[in-house]
Write a protein that holds these residues in place. Structure first.
Motif, PDB file in Angstrom:
ATOM      1  N   LYS A 158       0.825  -1.213   0.000  1.00 39.87           N
ATOM      2  CA  LYS A 158       0.000   0.000   0.000  1.00 39.87           C
ATOM      3  C   LYS A 158       0.859   1.262   0.000  1.00 39.87           C
ATOM      4  O   LYS A 158       0.451   2.309  -0.502  1.00 39.87           O
ATOM      5  CB  LYS A 158      -0.921  -0.008   1.219  1.00 39.87           C
ATOM      6  N   LEU A 159       2.066   1.163   0.564  1.00 35.09           N
ATOM      7  CA  LEU A 159       2.971   2.311   0.586  1.00 35.09           C
ATOM      8  C   LEU A 159       3.753   2.447  -0.717  1.00 35.09           C
ATOM      9  O   LEU A 159       4.444   3.450  -0.933  1.00 35.09           O
ATOM     10  CB  LEU A 159       3.966   2.170   1.751  1.00 35.09           C
ATOM     11  N   GLY A 160       3.671   1.430  -1.577  1.00 37.76           N
ATOM     12  CA  GLY A 160       4.415   1.457  -2.827  1.00 37.76           C
ATOM     13  C   GLY A 160       5.783   0.816  -2.729  1.00 37.76           C
ATOM     14  O   GLY A 160       6.562   0.863  -3.686  1.00 37.76           O
ATOM     15  N   TYR A 161       6.090   0.218  -1.591  1.00 36.17           N
ATOM     16  CA  TYR A 161       7.374  -0.449  -1.395  1.00 36.17           C
ATOM     17  C   TYR A 161       7.232  -1.927  -1.734  1.00 36.17           C
ATOM     18  O   TYR A 161       6.136  -2.477  -1.803  1.00 36.17           O
ATOM     19  CB  TYR A 161       7.855  -0.311   0.054  1.00 36.17           C
ATOM     20  N   HIS A 162       8.362  -2.584  -1.903  1.00 40.73           N
ATOM     21  CA  HIS A 162       8.338  -4.012  -2.205  1.00 40.73           C
ATOM     22  C   HIS A 162       7.912  -4.785  -0.954  1.00 40.73           C
ATOM     23  O   HIS A 162       8.426  -4.543   0.144  1.00 40.73           O
ATOM     24  CB  HIS A 162       9.727  -4.482  -2.657  1.00 40.73           C
ATOM     25  N   PRO A 163       6.990  -5.722  -1.091  1.00 39.15           N
ATOM     26  CA  PRO A 163       6.499  -6.462   0.083  1.00 39.15           C
ATOM     27  C   PRO A 163       7.585  -7.260   0.805  1.00 39.15           C
ATOM     28  O   PRO A 163       7.520  -7.438   2.017  1.00 39.15           O
ATOM     29  CB  PRO A 163       5.423  -7.388  -0.503  1.00 39.15           C
ATOM     30  N   VAL A 164       8.582  -7.755   0.063  1.00 39.75           N
ATOM     31  CA  VAL A 164       9.647  -8.520   0.709  1.00 39.75           C
ATOM     32  C   VAL A 164      10.444  -7.632   1.660  1.00 39.75           C
ATOM     33  O   VAL A 164      10.935  -8.097   2.692  1.00 39.75           O
ATOM     34  CB  VAL A 164      10.567  -9.183  -0.342  1.00 39.75           C
ATOM     35  N   ALA A 165      10.548  -6.346   1.328  1.00 37.71           N
ATOM     36  CA  ALA A 165      11.222  -5.418   2.235  1.00 37.71           C
ATOM     37  C   ALA A 165      10.458  -5.329   3.553  1.00 37.71           C
ATOM     38  O   ALA A 165      11.052  -5.239   4.635  1.00 37.71           O
ATOM     39  CB  ALA A 165      11.332  -4.032   1.591  1.00 37.71           C
ATOM     40  N   SER A 455       8.561 -18.826   2.712  1.00 39.54           N
ATOM     41  CA  SER A 455       7.275 -19.134   2.073  1.00 39.54           C
ATOM     42  C   SER A 455       6.451 -17.873   1.869  1.00 39.54           C
ATOM     43  O   SER A 455       5.753 -17.738   0.855  1.00 39.54           O
ATOM     44  CB  SER A 455       6.498 -20.153   2.915  1.00 39.54           C
ATOM     45  N   TYR A 456       6.530 -16.937   2.823  1.00 39.57           N
ATOM     46  CA  TYR A 456       5.850 -15.656   2.657  1.00 39.57           C
ATOM     47  C   TYR A 456       6.429 -14.893   1.461  1.00 39.57           C
ATOM     48  O   TYR A 456       5.698 -14.321   0.646  1.00 39.57           O
ATOM     49  CB  TYR A 456       6.024 -14.790   3.910  1.00 39.57           C
ATOM     50  N   ALA A 457       7.758 -14.875   1.372  1.00 36.82           N
ATOM     51  CA  ALA A 457       8.424 -14.119   0.312  1.00 36.82           C
ATOM     52  C   ALA A 457       8.127 -14.698  -1.067  1.00 36.82           C
ATOM     53  O   ALA A 457       7.997 -13.959  -2.053  1.00 36.82           O
ATOM     54  CB  ALA A 457       9.931 -14.093   0.569  1.00 36.82           C
ATOM     55  N   GLN A 458       8.014 -16.023  -1.151  1.00 33.41           N
ATOM     56  CA  GLN A 458       7.770 -16.672  -2.436  1.00 33.41           C
ATOM     57  C   GLN A 458       6.378 -16.375  -2.991  1.00 33.41           C
ATOM     58  O   GLN A 458       6.120 -16.627  -4.160  1.00 33.41           O
ATOM     59  CB  GLN A 458       7.978 -18.184  -2.296  1.00 33.41           C
ATOM     60  N   LYS A 459       5.516 -15.837  -2.161  1.00 33.75           N
ATOM     61  CA  LYS A 459       4.207 -15.404  -2.631  1.00 33.75           C
ATOM     62  C   LYS A 459       4.346 -14.224  -3.585  1.00 33.75           C
ATOM     63  O   LYS A 459       3.546 -14.051  -4.505  1.00 33.75           O
ATOM     64  CB  LYS A 459       3.332 -15.016  -1.439  1.00 33.75           C
ATOM     65  N   TYR A 460       5.402 -13.435  -3.382  1.00 41.21           N
ATOM     66  CA  TYR A 460       5.629 -12.235  -4.189  1.00 41.21           C
ATOM     67  C   TYR A 460       6.749 -12.413  -5.208  1.00 41.21           C
ATOM     68  O   TYR A 460       6.706 -11.837  -6.291  1.00 41.21           O
ATOM     69  CB  TYR A 460       5.949 -11.050  -3.275  1.00 41.21           C
TER      70      TYR A 460
END
Length: 507
Positions: A158-165, A455-460
């Motif tokens: 939502k902030l425009g940043y990468h979700p993995v960050a 596993s969370y990161a692999q979603k993105y």
């Protein structure tokens, strides 16, 4: 959807891949403790036969190594095994605290509290709020590193940043800040439970308590908040770049029912705190020492800190469960307690062998002799060298053994007596260990939450690997190591106590 990922392998990536492969080859902590028990028994035989001894500088008595592999020793090992386990402090402390933590987690109170806090926070301060929730979340046991990263990932989108960050930042906050908090939690009760028996190896009169690192940990919370925020915005976010998504996932928004339940649960928590304060703060308070009036030394408050902590989790948790209808019956209540206790199975097994190991260490006198010899070797070294040495040792072992309790069970019987003989209070030794242990938490491949983070990161990013995650987490560990060490050394020079009943030096 646009994805940006870092594909170039850095030196850190390759280095940490080697550590990961090496760490995975180590046996399970249970096997490690079983092996240590065997090693101690063999060592007691060898040192006993050789007549190894040391002179205790505290009272001048000569302490000789005791061979446990004699008929009398073997009989003692067999007959005292159950008693060693049953009387070992972590067994009762952890299980009692988990009654409260388990209910608060299983009913959904922790998860709703985290989601609501982030949901209602203005955009400009949302990042530091996620960080502080992660740091304070260590009081909630497994909740923070499990629940917070995916929530942070969606906030970052939502902030425009990468979700993995966001995943990386939340994970580093929860685990790197594991020993920093403004609230006492299960980790405080757990770590002191290993410190106490190690203290008694040298002096039964020295008292320890679960809050004895509290002052330093409160200041550390502010420091780590600032450091994590800077690392995130200056290194992590630019490294992963921007992220665009048209997904509007509202599945993690707090529902009206959850919000109502959380508010009522928080009111119950405040009422509980007020009641505890009302019977603690007054000079004739029920939780003060009846003879001295002290709230710290040998008082019902400090002696009962574990059940008090349990209540602070249990009451809002059970209120939330009934209001949100996640706990509809007494049967469900019992099931939640059982489920939370079932997660303690691995720890209980570790405690059994840790208890035997500590008993063998005590009976053989090897722990005391090693402490005395170590103190002699360190004689003349200044406090800074000792601090850096313990920090490095704690951080290094953390790369090989993920469990904080497992590591401290090994190190406490050696480090606590050794530094006590050099004049340092167990509270300070315990604090140094906790800082060193926390610093490398984000990057250790032995942490059970790391595969979950992947596993969370692999979603993105479908092809993301552990090397990429650990490389992204490395700047946090480096920054924590530098600035937390500076704070620790600066505190040492001030001579101020690190918490209630936690001076730097023994009197």
């Amino acid at each position: 959807m646009k994805e940006q990922s870092v594909k170039k392998r850095s030196f850190f990536d390759k280095f940490l891949d080697v550590i990961e492969k090496s760490g995975n080859k180590l046996p399970d902590p249970v096997v490690i403790f079983m092996s240590l028990c065997l090693i101690i028994l063999i060592a007691s035989f060898v040192t006993g036969q050789m007549g190894v001894s040391a002179k205790n500088p505290a009272d001048g008595k000569v302490i000789k190594a005791v061979n446990l592999l004699t008929p009398e020793g073997i009989a003692k090992i067999i007959s005292e095994a159950v008693n060693n386990f049953a009387t070992f402090p972590p067994l009762g402390l952890v299980l009692v605290v988990m009654i409260g933590v388990g209910i608060a987690e299983k009913t959904g109170y922790f998860e709703t509290l985290m989601k609501y806090t982030i949901e209602r926070t203005p955009r400009k301060i949302i990042v530091p709020v996620i960080i502080i929730v992660g740091i304070l979340g260590n009081a909630a046991g497994d909740a923070a590193p499990i629940v917070l990263p995916p929530i942070a990932a969606m906030v970052f989108i939502k902030l425009g940043y990468h979700p993995v960050a966001g995943l990386v930042m939340a994970y580093a906050s929860a685990l790197g800040g594991f020993s920093a908090s403004i609230m006492l939690g299960m980790s405080d009760a757990l770590v002191v439970s290993f410190t106490e028996p190690a203290t008694k190896l040298v002096d039964d009169s020295v008292s320890v308590n679960a809050a004895m690192n509290y002052y330093f940990l409160c200041v550390s919370t502010i420091l780590l908040l600032i450091v994590t925020w800077i690392v995130t915005m200056k290194i992590t976010v630019p490294r992963f770049g921007l992220y665009q998504s048209n997904d509007n996932d509202a599945s993690n928004e707090v529902t009206p029912t959850e919000r109502k339940a959380m508010i009522i649960a928080n009111i119950a928590l405040v009422i509980t705190i007020v009641i505890i304060a009302a019977i603690s703060i007054p000079e004739d308070g029920l939780l003060r020492n009846a003879k001295t009036g002290s709230l710290i030394e040998d008082s019902p408050f400090m002696n009962g800190i574990v059940p008090i902590i349990t209540l602070l989790f249990f009451i809002p948790g059970i209120v939330y469960g009934f209001v949100a209808k996640t706990m509809r019956s007494t049967k469900k209540f019992a099931e939640m307690l059982g489920e939370s206790m079932s997660t303690m199975g691995p720890l209980i097994v570790i405690v059994f062998f840790a208890a035997q190991m500590l008993a063998y260490f005590n009976w053989s006198k090897l722990g005391t002799i090693i402490a005395i010899k170590g103190a002699e070797a360190l004689e003349g070294q200044n406090g800074v060298v000792l601090i850096l040495g313990v920090l490095f040792l704690s951080g290094f072992i953390n790369m090989l053994i993920g469990s904080a309790s497992a590591k401290w069970a090994i190190l406490a019987p050696i480090l606590v007596p050794m530094l006590m003989l050099l004049g340092f209070h167990p509270a300070f030794t315990q604090l140094i260990y906790r800082v060193g242990d926390s610093v490398t938490n984000p990057i250790t491949p032995m942490m059970p939450y790391l595969p979950l983070l992947l596993s969370y990161a692999q979603k993105y990013v479908k092809d993301i690997g552990l090397g990429t995650l650990i490389a992204a987490l490395m700047p946090f560990s480096i920054a924590f190591g530098i600035f937390w060490t500076i704070l620790l050394i600066a505190w040492y020079f001030t001579g101020l106590p690190v918490g209630p009943g936690g001076p730097i030096y023994l009197k």
